[in-house]
Design an enzyme around this catalytic site. Sequence first.
Site, PDB file in Angstrom:
ATOM      1  N   ASP A   1       0.867  -1.102   0.113  1.00 45.01           N
ATOM      2  CA  ASP A   1      -0.068   0.031  -0.033  1.00 45.01           C
ATOM      3  C   ASP A   1       0.925   1.198   0.108  1.00 45.01           C
ATOM      4  O   ASP A   1       1.188   1.833   1.057  1.00 45.01           O
ATOM      5  CB  ASP A   1      -0.973   0.074   1.287  1.00 45.01           C
ATOM      6  N   ALA A   2       1.086   1.682  -1.524  1.00 46.88           N
ATOM      7  CA  ALA A   2       2.191   2.805  -1.343  1.00 46.88           C
ATOM      8  C   ALA A   2       1.534   3.953  -2.182  1.00 46.88           C
ATOM      9  O   ALA A   2       2.126   5.054  -2.147  1.00 46.88           O
ATOM     10  CB  ALA A   2       3.364   2.369  -2.100  1.00 46.88           C
ATOM     11  N   LYS A   3       0.315   3.872  -3.046  1.00 56.11           N
ATOM     12  CA  LYS A   3      -0.456   4.630  -3.793  1.00 56.11           C
ATOM     13  C   LYS A   3       0.449   5.488  -4.520  1.00 56.11           C
ATOM     14  O   LYS A   3       0.339   6.729  -4.539  1.00 56.11           O
ATOM     15  CB  LYS A   3      -1.117   5.527  -2.634  1.00 56.11           C
ATOM     16  N   ARG A   4       1.387   4.851  -5.146  1.00 61.16           N
ATOM     17  CA  ARG A   4       2.279   5.556  -6.306  1.00 61.16           C
ATOM     18  C   ARG A   4       1.555   6.154  -7.253  1.00 61.16           C
ATOM     19  O   ARG A   4       0.633   5.430  -7.813  1.00 61.16           O
ATOM     20  CB  ARG A   4       3.428   4.738  -6.248  1.00 61.16           C
TER      21      ARG A   4
END
EC number: 4.1.1.23
Length: 281
Positions: A97-100
């Site tokens: 979960d890094a939402k890049r």
Amino acid sequence: MTSLEPFGARLRRAMDERGPLCVGIDPHASLLAAWGLDDDVAGLERFSRTVVAAMADRVAVLKPQSAFFERFGSRGVAVLEKSVQEAREAGALVVMDAKRGDIGSTMAAYAEAFLHRDAPLFSDALTVSPYLGYGSLRPAVELARENGAGLFVLALTSNPEGGEVQHAVRADGRGVGATMLAHLAAENAGAEPLGSFGAVVGATLGDLSAYDLDINGPLLAPGIGAQGATPADLPGVFGAAVRNVVPNVSRGVLRHGPDAGALRAAAERFAEEIRAAVDGA
């Protein structure tokens, strides 16, 4: 490099065998304190390794939130690398979960960091933001395909602010969130038993029958537990697409730590309630 079975196929099998549950690994300061741990790298490592040891051999998906590791700098990222490796070795799929989200070579570099099989942080899937335009995600889509990985694209998120962008209507009359779902359906066309390109769709959003959630891919659903949604709500929110939902529970499970048995019991309760809700739909 040996080929890896597509993420969608591996996820479908894991959900069928272990139950459709994703447990977050969110070592924010308040949870570290609740566990009696210091807010430092040692506390971070103890927390993360406890969750992985308790869960990775039994839940379908673990989802570490990268930010809570990054805040400790390189030593925190080293803990994240080890946690990802140990979780995958124990049989859990890892969604980072890094939402890049970026454009061009920068998006390609983010993709290399999380979606290349030789990267220290290689994960089975990555959360990404499409709000520089869905086409900006193309480097991540292509690298995920090459490496048997997947993506979860922010489409209809559970935070109240998300509607400012996701519910906006384009000139052609289609909403932005609906447009993201349509792009994902195109990516997954023909995939069996499940496509590898999923959407993030909040479990707290109520009736979503106005949206076509049949994207032939997984729907990562935050909001179960602390945010107020329950497993029983899932059929009403997701309708016919409920069998492709991956409900995410973080604080609802993690608050039972640091006792490993209590963590496992909480996860098992959620998994059983989710399976019962889906099977009864």
